[in-house]
Write an enzyme that holds these catalytic residues in place. Structure first.
Site, short mmCIF file in Angstrom:
data_model
loop_
_atom_site.label_atom_id
_atom_site.label_comp_id
_atom_site.label_asym_id
_atom_site.label_seq_id
_atom_site.Cartn_x
_atom_site.Cartn_y
_atom_site.Cartn_z
CB ILE A 18 -4.43 2.85 -7.06
CG1 ILE A 18 -5.07 2.68 -8.45
CG2 ILE A 18 -5.46 2.58 -5.96
CD1 ILE A 18 -5.39 1.26 -8.80
CB ALA A 19 -6.55 6.79 -3.80
NE ARG A 20 -0.34 10.48 -2.42
CZ ARG A 20 -0.58 9.82 -1.30
NH1 ARG A 20 -0.94 8.53 -1.37
NH2 ARG A 20 -0.46 10.41 -0.12
NE ARG A 21 -1.20 4.78 -9.99
CZ ARG A 21 -1.00 3.48 -10.11
NH1 ARG A 21 -1.07 2.91 -11.29
NH2 ARG A 21 -0.72 2.74 -9.07
CB SER A 39 -7.83 6.87 5.90
OG SER A 39 -6.76 6.00 6.23
CG HIS A 82 -11.88 -3.82 -2.82
ND1 HIS A 82 -11.30 -4.18 -4.02
CD2 HIS A 82 -11.04 -2.93 -2.25
CE1 HIS A 82 -10.16 -3.54 -4.17
NE2 HIS A 82 -9.97 -2.78 -3.10
CE LYS A 100 -6.52 -3.65 -10.27
NZ LYS A 100 -5.45 -4.14 -9.37
CG ASP A 180 -1.99 -6.42 -7.48
OD1 ASP A 180 -2.64 -5.71 -6.70
OD2 ASP A 180 -1.04 -5.99 -8.17
#
Length: 680
Positions: A18-21, A39, A82, A100, A180
């Site tokens: 999701i970080a790549r998106r 990381s 988170h 989220k 999720d």
């Protein structure tokens, strides 16, 4: 056109898919670029940086957050990290876009939001679809009455994972569909209901169920929701919704809004690809289609959420109040959504191991508690106790679970609060257990003051008080109740019998200072006269209802108030320390309206012309002082000519902050008299 957002220097924590998106769309946002990647695995951080942000620095999460060049952080780690990372980033002065869910449960989410509101930095929960022009168009259609009065919303986001392994199926990592992707249909239902009702949607009921897999996470879940229809019940009623989610059942993602004149359909509500569109169908009219392709401004959802955060940062730099968050998905929206997700998981039967009432739940930050400096709390003394009491006492009876209790109690302690009021009667001991576990988890048994109570109707006898005391000590994981109160009176029992048994427990070391709650002043005097005549210790403390609003009645049978003039004189003459409950009149100064009579107890106990005049005067003074009217009401209690330690019952950290605001208000005698309608 939307003005370009100020560019920010971003760090990404959690270099996953999701970080790549997010990284692929950030350059299109005008909101800056990635300068660092953090990381727990150095090689993953370096590989991610080389792929999406050549030249970006890499390091551990802590190293990246300590980098002075980083202005904003995108948190994309597993759910259970988170909150800790978001709070660490906020405390480091960074602005935060957090994937989220903001936290695995409502209690922890409260702590994250509070960290944002007290830090001055910007926090945004990354429901990216909420910032897309398709969502704005949908809500505009609903507000305009395009399909008449909206009655129902249907929303689904479900998929079938290729293999039942990994974080999605790990209960220790808050796996399952509800956390999720279940937040997507829930946030959609709330947003549409709010647009239809013209006010924030308040959940009034939830029925749900689903399938729990062998690993203890929800694999499929469905819920039926109802949202409030208005102050008077709403002539047109409220809005209902059905929501579905799962990680082991593939269902087409879709949203349908049904109104009295037609329906609105979204076939691609979440991913929002090139073929995105809204279909509006009205009775007797041609179908209308609205599309949002690559030519539409803000059509890249991850770019849109980054731009939204950058705009908030710009507003903060201009000195504007950004504590509410973004209009598209505010911090109150995040809190309300997390509360719904908690209820949905409970309906399905999912509770993670780290949430159990016996779990060693750490602070949301993962760091030891730190009392604020300067400390806003005031302190007082009860003779014989040996410890100072915080002038505000935390009521332990509004915490649904240990995560919620931990966030609330942590915030209270860090604000200087040391004193907690509980009872065996509250939840038949469950709330005492939550408090006891929190005290154990934080190592605070020796520092905190716990006001314990027992002897409640129908066991308001010396014998009933005794077994309730013993259970209370076990529930609280304590050997002694430093301050113990009889919770009710039983006029059929001679006062001497109560005095005797309390002295016996004090002699045995099970209790320290003792007193009574909900006893009349006459009976209190009678008991102390008997004690003096028989060489016994008497009552040292009283806990009756007291506050700025004069009680017309009491909420529960067997209760007593001391809001009348004669009782105030009695307290002043004897200087009896008072622990007043409902010191803010059960929300009278926050929400009472002569036209709103839905809360029958509030109406019965406080609705009078005199009390509404007190409320008007409190609001007038509050406006002058720049505090809530509830703070003035609490300051009135603190300003009495006898010792007071008001018990407050906040249901959220925000409510706690509103209560503690009263500590900063110092009323003089003239102001107290005016508030109490004694100014001539």
């Amino acid at each position: 056109m939307t003005p370009p957002a100020a560019p920010l220097r971003w760090a990404v924590l959690g270099p996953g898919s999701i970080a790549r998106r997010f990284a692929s769309q950030l350059p299109s946002s005008g909101a800056g670029g990635i300068v660092a990647v953090g990381s727990s695995a150095a090689e993953r951080a370096r590989a991610f940086a080389d792929e999406v942000a050549p030249g970006a620095r890499t390091g551990t999460h802590a190293e990246v957050l300590a980098d002075p060049d980083v202005e904003a952080v995108y948190v994309a780690t597993v759910h259970t990290t988170h909150a800790r990372l978001a709070i660490a980033a906020l405390r480091a002065g960074k602005h935060v876009l957090c994937e989220k869910p903001l936290a695995p449960n409502h209690g922890t989410a409260m702590a994250v939001v509070d960290a944002a509101r007290t830090s001055g930095s910007v926090l945004l929960e990354a429901y990216m679809y909420a910032f897309h022009p398709q969502q704005r168009a949908l809500l505009d259609l609903v507000r305009s009455g395009a399909v008449g009065r909206v009655l129902h919303v249907d929303a689904s986001f479900s998929f079938a994972a290729a293999s039942p392994t990994g974080r999605l199926f790990d209960a220790d990592l808050a796996g399952g569909g509800v956390l999720d992707v279940g937040g997507y249909p829930v946030t959609m239902a709330r947003a549409v209901a709010g647009a239809a009702l013209g006010r924030p949607a308040v959940l009034t009921s939830l029925r749900g169920g689903g399938t729990v897999g062998t690993t203890g996470v929800d694999e499929w879940a469905v819920a039926a929701l109802e949202f409030d229809g208005g102050v008077d019940g709403g002539a047109d009623g409220g809005v209902t919704a059905t929501v579905r989610t799962g990680v082991r059942l593939a269902e087409p993602p879709a949203v349908a809004v049904h109104g009295t004149a037609g329906s609105i359909h979204l076939a691609d509500p979440w991913a929002i690809g090139a073929g995105t569109g809204i279909v509006v169908r009205r009775a007797g009219e041609p179908e209308q289609v609205l599309t949002f392709g690559p030519g539409t401004e803000g059509h890249l959802p991850y770019a849109a959420e980054a731009a939204a955060l950058a705009r908030l940062v710009e507003a903060a730099r201009r000195g504007e109040d950004v504590s509410a968050g973004a209009a598209e998905h505010s911090l109150d929206d995040s809190l309300a959504t997390s509360a719904v997700l908690d209820r949905w998981r409970a309906a399905v039967g999912v509770r993670y191991p780290f949430e159990r009432d016996t779990a060693a739940i750490p602070t949301a930050s993962g760091l030891p508690l730190r009392v604020a400096s300067p400390n806003p709390m005031r302190y007082g003394v009860v003779p014989g106790l040996g410890k100072p009491l915080s002038r505000i006492v935390m009521g332990v009876d509004n915490q649904p679970d240990l995560a919620h209790a931990s966030a609330l109690f942590d915030a209270f302690w860090e604000a200087g609060g040391t004193t907690f009021d509980t009872s065996w009667w509250y939840g038949r001991g469950r709330f005492e257990k939550l408090l006891g576990q929190w005290l154990t988890n934080r190592g605070l048994h020796s520092e905190a003051v716990v006001v314990a109570k027992g002897g409640h109707t129908p066991e308001c006898t010396p014998q009933g008080m005794t077994w309730q005391l013993l259970e209370s000590l076990e529930n609280q994981q304590r050997e002694r109740a430093e301050l113990y109160l009889l919770h009710r009176d039983n006029p059929d029992v001679p006062v001497g019998e109560f005095v005797d048994v309390l002295n016996e427990h004090a002699d045995a070391g099970r209790i320290g200072v003792f007193g009574v709650s909900n006893w009349t002043t006459e009976r209190f005097d009678e008991a102390n006269a008997w004690a003096a005549a028989n060489g016994k210790r008497g009552f040292s403390v009283l806990s009756n209802h007291f506050g700025l609003a004069e009680a017309l009645d009491v909420p529960w049978a067997g209760c007593q108030h001391v809001t009348d003039a004669a009782s105030k004189r009695w307290l002043t003459e004897r200087q009896v320390p008072l622990l007043p409950w409902s010191s803010q009149a059960r929300g009278f100064f926050a929400r009472a309206d002569p036209a709103d009579r839905r809360d029958a107890d509030l109406v019965r106990c406080y609705y009078s012309d005199a009390n509404f005049e007190r409320k008007r005067r409190a609001e007038e003074l509050a406006a002058q002082l720049g505090v809530p009217a509830t703070a003035v009401a609490l300051a009135f209690v603190l300003a009495q000519p006898f010792p007071t330690f008001p018990v407050v019952g906040p249901r959220s950290v925000d409510e706690l902050r509103a209560s503690t605001a009263g500590l900063g208000v110092q009323l003089d005698e003239a102001q107290v008299a005016r508030l109490d309608l004694r100014d001539g």
